[in-house]
Write a protein that holds these residues in place. Structure first.
Motif, short mmCIF file in Angstrom:
data_model
loop_
_atom_site.label_atom_id
_atom_site.label_comp_id
_atom_site.label_asym_id
_atom_site.label_seq_id
_atom_site.Cartn_x
_atom_site.Cartn_y
_atom_site.Cartn_z
N GLU A 2 5.67 -11.49 -5.07
CA GLU A 2 5.75 -10.34 -5.94
C GLU A 2 4.35 -9.92 -6.34
O GLU A 2 3.45 -10.74 -6.45
N TYR A 3 4.19 -8.62 -6.51
CA TYR A 3 2.93 -8.12 -7.00
C TYR A 3 3.16 -6.80 -7.70
O TYR A 3 4.16 -6.14 -7.52
N THR A 5 1.30 -3.10 -8.38
CA THR A 5 0.23 -2.26 -7.89
C THR A 5 0.15 -1.00 -8.74
O THR A 5 1.12 -0.63 -9.38
N THR A 16 0.68 4.83 -0.21
CA THR A 16 -0.04 3.71 -0.81
C THR A 16 0.73 2.40 -0.65
O THR A 16 0.16 1.36 -0.36
N LEU A 17 2.05 2.47 -0.80
CA LEU A 17 2.87 1.26 -0.76
C LEU A 17 3.25 0.82 0.66
O LEU A 17 3.44 -0.36 0.90
N PRO A 19 1.85 0.29 3.61
CA PRO A 19 1.16 -0.80 4.33
C PRO A 19 1.54 -2.19 3.82
O PRO A 19 1.41 -3.18 4.53
N LYS A 20 2.04 -2.27 2.58
CA LYS A 20 2.40 -3.56 1.98
C LYS A 20 3.87 -3.92 2.23
O LYS A 20 4.29 -5.03 1.96
N MET A 21 4.65 -2.96 2.72
CA MET A 21 6.08 -3.18 2.92
C MET A 21 6.33 -3.90 4.24
O MET A 21 5.73 -3.59 5.26
N ARG A 22 7.25 -4.85 4.21
CA ARG A 22 7.58 -5.61 5.41
C ARG A 22 9.02 -5.40 5.85
O ARG A 22 9.38 -5.73 6.96
N SER A 26 9.97 3.96 5.24
CA SER A 26 9.38 4.88 4.28
C SER A 26 10.41 5.73 3.55
O SER A 26 10.26 6.00 2.35
#
Length: 83
Positions: A2-3, A5, A16-17, A19-22, A26
């Motif tokens: 968890e983070y 941002t 922005t988000l 690139p962090k999604m796995r 979109s």
């Protein structure tokens, strides 16, 4: 993991988000963001205060956790939103 941002005002949240999604695509991220923004706007319009990332603990059991969003309504009642 968890983070939390921060996205600056005017910055594209999805770009922005992403690139962090796995897992999410979109369009799914955009839908989730839209739903969260709708709910937060509704609460703010009703005069509620919204506090993010509230830490709660119980010293007797040595247990702690985090409330994602704590909504405090005008009448003093509180609501926990777990994202």
């Amino acid at each position: 993991m968890e983070y939390v941002t921060t996205v600056a005002e005017g910055q594209d949240v999805v770009k922005t988000l992403m690139p962090k999604m796995r897992v999410l695509k979109s369009d799914q991220v955009q839908r989730a963001i839209d739903q969260i923004q709708t709910v937060l706007t509704m609460y703010r319009d009703q005069g509620a205060v919204i506090i993010p990332q509230v830490v709660i603990s119980d010293s007797a059991s040595s247990t702690a956790g985090t409330i994602d969003l704590l909504v405090i309504h005008k009448n003093g009642s509180m609501q926990i939103i777990d994202l």
